[in-house]
Design a protein around this motif. Structure first.
Motif, PDB file in Angstrom:
ATOM      1  N   TYR A  54     -10.074  11.115  10.140  1.00 38.33           N
ATOM      2  CA  TYR A  54     -11.616  11.739   9.686  1.00 38.33           C
ATOM      3  C   TYR A  54     -12.644  10.632  10.292  1.00 38.33           C
ATOM      4  CZ  TYR A  54      -9.566  15.204   6.789  1.00 38.33           C
ATOM      5  OH  TYR A  54      -8.925  16.345   5.914  1.00 38.33           O
ATOM      6  N   ASP A  55     -12.046   9.434  10.307  1.00 40.65           N
ATOM      7  CA  ASP A  55     -12.977   8.581  10.867  1.00 40.65           C
ATOM      8  C   ASP A  55     -13.528   8.753  12.413  1.00 40.65           C
ATOM      9  OD1 ASP A  55     -12.776   6.944   8.379  1.00 40.65           O
ATOM     10  OD2 ASP A  55     -11.666   5.471   9.472  1.00 40.65           O
ATOM     11  N   TYR A  57     -13.514  11.612  13.775  1.00 46.16           N
ATOM     12  CA  TYR A  57     -14.223  12.806  13.922  1.00 46.16           C
ATOM     13  C   TYR A  57     -15.712  12.432  13.340  1.00 46.16           C
ATOM     14  CZ  TYR A  57     -16.609  17.000  12.332  1.00 46.16           C
ATOM     15  OH  TYR A  57     -17.375  17.857  12.141  1.00 46.16           O
ATOM     16  N   ARG A  58     -15.825  11.608  12.388  1.00 45.99           N
ATOM     17  CA  ARG A  58     -17.143  10.989  12.030  1.00 45.99           C
ATOM     18  C   ARG A  58     -17.792  10.440  13.052  1.00 45.99           C
ATOM     19  NH1 ARG A  58     -15.762  10.712   7.016  1.00 45.99           N
ATOM     20  NH2 ARG A  58     -14.531   8.686   7.419  1.00 45.99           N
ATOM     21  N   ALA A  59     -17.034   9.695  13.832  1.00 51.06           N
ATOM     22  CA  ALA A  59     -17.550   8.605  14.764  1.00 51.06           C
ATOM     23  C   ALA A  59     -18.062   9.822  15.972  1.00 51.06           C
ATOM     24  CB  ALA A  59     -16.664   7.884  15.280  1.00 51.06           C
ATOM     25  N   SER A  61     -18.778  12.948  15.772  1.00 50.44           N
ATOM     26  CA  SER A  61     -19.977  13.745  15.278  1.00 50.44           C
ATOM     27  C   SER A  61     -21.077  13.043  15.166  1.00 50.44           C
ATOM     28  CB  SER A  61     -19.538  14.773  14.280  1.00 50.44           C
ATOM     29  OG  SER A  61     -19.041  14.087  13.055  1.00 50.44           O
ATOM     30  N   GLU A  62     -21.123  11.696  14.868  1.00 51.16           N
ATOM     31  CA  GLU A  62     -22.476  11.056  14.648  1.00 51.16           C
ATOM     32  C   GLU A  62     -22.820  10.132  15.812  1.00 51.16           C
ATOM     33  OE1 GLU A  62     -21.495   8.795  11.144  1.00 51.16           O
ATOM     34  OE2 GLU A  62     -21.462  10.517   9.997  1.00 51.16           O
ATOM     35  N   ASP A  63     -21.898   9.347  16.676  1.00 49.12           N
ATOM     36  CA  ASP A  63     -22.296   8.764  17.745  1.00 49.12           C
ATOM     37  C   ASP A  63     -22.172   9.418  18.916  1.00 49.12           C
ATOM     38  OD1 ASP A  63     -20.957   5.605  17.012  1.00 49.12           O
ATOM     39  OD2 ASP A  63     -22.748   6.232  16.661  1.00 49.12           O
ATOM     40  N   ARG A 111     -13.269  19.400  12.855  1.00 51.84           N
ATOM     41  CA  ARG A 111     -12.873  18.568  11.692  1.00 51.84           C
ATOM     42  C   ARG A 111     -11.381  18.937  11.371  1.00 51.84           C
ATOM     43  NH1 ARG A 111     -13.197  17.711   6.161  1.00 51.84           N
ATOM     44  NH2 ARG A 111     -13.820  15.551   5.642  1.00 51.84           N
TER      45      ARG A 111
END
Ligand code: ASP
Length: 443
Positions: A54-55, A57-59, A61-63, A111
């Motif tokens: 999940y980290d 995926y977050r990285a 989609s944000e970075d 995700r």
């Protein structure tokens, strides 16, 4: 005899744990279908591979920066490399899989797909380690357009595939969405996969291996070294898990319950312990009058009073409608002659309370409405309570001796449980007092 065995994340956290799992499976030739979770925590403070995914995926989609994604992927890769090396499986054979995950993350991150790779990769390793076939859950577990499990289609397809597989590893936690993409269950969902596989294969037992020796009579964080439960019925379990006893995913009982297959909760680190049996019905009397105690804090009660309420047709419906219209789910509804109480979750209710109250005023013209917060609910559950006189009396005298004020009582008509509300600050004391009176003193 045919068994489906599901292993949780802590049972597969590293190569050492994998070896224990291998020994368990090889010790019993009937353990033919294996459902693994992703590698979990190796020590407290460690991160589960699913959380790392999940980290990532977050990285992604944000970075815009691929460095952040690669840093997390590196950590995940190291976890699998240790397992593969530790098991002596030769070279790291998941390189192409990692390339694919990286590509997905950098090009069009999905995700559920990313989260599901923890189980997928662990399944691949497990299959090679055991010499079992690998069956990708995406090919055999289906969700409908509303995102719910399509139980019948899944059962049909999975049964067909397993017929020609004497043994197989089926990764937990995910399946195929209505759009053809990978879709996951909610967290802890590998328990559901295990149950689905048990049903489809017509297993005699669904063994669910974790890091505790079954269910405890009470939460070990509240009661020191509680007794474990040998046998519990699906209905009792449902009552306890609703109240927060969390060893098994809540939805995991449905597929096996449908087929009358018992679940045996076992401990990978103590394979000789019998664990807990979860069954449809049993003639086995529980060791104590109660089977278990569980509870949750932070409820609110809304007490509605109106003279002659009982003779007013539709009153209850209009009250519940007010909650429904504002999206607040009603947890319990004990009632008196001219009063009814609606118990709701504080977190759901707080920012809607005034709208709900004015709606009830408009629809029902009550004499008064009183709101109370900071309530904890405790469920005392047991199939033995029905046939034992004085259970309620013992609970309340134990609470009185412990100086706990009982704010509300709700006994279900099944006589399977008694729900008691106490102040949040009395929660732990109340649970210990109830445990002591039924278990420690062995009355
Ligand atoms: N790995 C997933 C989770 O951490 C699913 C599971 O373990 O059952 O929630």
């Amino acid at each position: 005899m045919r068994k489906v065995v599901k292993f949780g994340g802590s049972s597969l956290a590293d190569s050492h744990q994998f070896e224990k799992v291998g020994n368990i499976i090889r010790a019993d030739a009937s353990r033919v279908y294996v459902v693994p979770s992703a590698p979990g925590k190796r020590f407290s403070g460690d991160r589960k591979v699913t959380d790392l995914l999940y980290d990532a995926y977050r990285a992604a989609s944000e970075d815009a920066d691929s460095g952040a994604v690669d840093a997390v992927l590196g950590k995940i890769r190291a976890r699998y490399a240790e397992i593969i090396e530790g098991l002596g499986l030769g070279e790291f054979f998941l390189g192409a899989d990692f390339d694919e995950i990286r590509k997905n993350l950098l090009e069009a991150p999905e995700r559920d797909y990313v989260a599901s790779r923890g189980e997928y990769l662990n399944g691949r390793i497990m299959a090679r380690y055991l010499g079992y076939e690998f069956l990708d859950a995406k090919e055999v577990i289906f969700f409908d357009a509303d995102g719910r499990l399509d139980a019948e289609k899944t059962n049909e397809v999975l049964r067909g595939r397993l017929e020609s597989m004497p043994n197989a590893v089926i990764p937990g936690f995910y399946g195929c969405g209505a759009d053809g993409r990978v879709k996951t269950f909610s967290r802890g969902g590998s328990d559901i996969t295990g149950s689905i596989v048990a049903r489809a294969s017509g297993a005699d037992v669904y063994e669910n291996w974790t890091d505790v020796s079954g269910f405890m009579v009470a939460d070990p964080r509240i009661v020191a070294n509680p007794q474990s439960i040998d046998t519990i019925t699906y209905r009792e379990l449902r009552e306890l898990s609703y109240m927060g006893a969390s060893v098994l995913h809540e939805d995991a009982i449905f597929p096996v319950r449908h087929a009358g297959i018992p679940i045996n909760i076992r401990n990978t680190n103590e394979p000789d312990a019998a664990g807990t049996w979860i069954v449809e019905s049993t003639a086995r009397q529980p060791k104590y009058t109660i089977t278990g105690i569980a509870g949750k804090k932070d409820f609110c009660s809304v007490l509605i009073s109106k003279a002659l309420m009982n003779s007013e047709i539709g009153f209850y419906r209009r009250v519940s409608q007010a909650f429904e219209d504002h999206g607040v789910s009603v947890e319990h509804m004990p009632s008196g002659i001219d009063t009814m109480t609606v118990v709701v979750h504080e977190s759901e209710f707080l920012n809607k309370e005034q709208q709900v109250v004015s709606e009830i005023h408009r629809q029902c013209s009550p004499d008064s409405i009183e709101i109370d917060s900071g309530l904890a609910l405790i469920a005392v559950v047991g199939r033995g309570m029905k046939s034992t006189r004085g259970t309620a009396g013992r609970i309340f005298s134990a609470l009185a001796h412990a100086h706990v004020n009982v704010r509300m009582i709700d006994q279900g008509s099944s006589e399977l449980n008694i729900i008691i509300a106490v102040d949040n600050q009395d929660f732990e004391t109340a649970i210990r007092a109830i445990y002591d009176i039924f278990v420690t003193t062995q009355l």
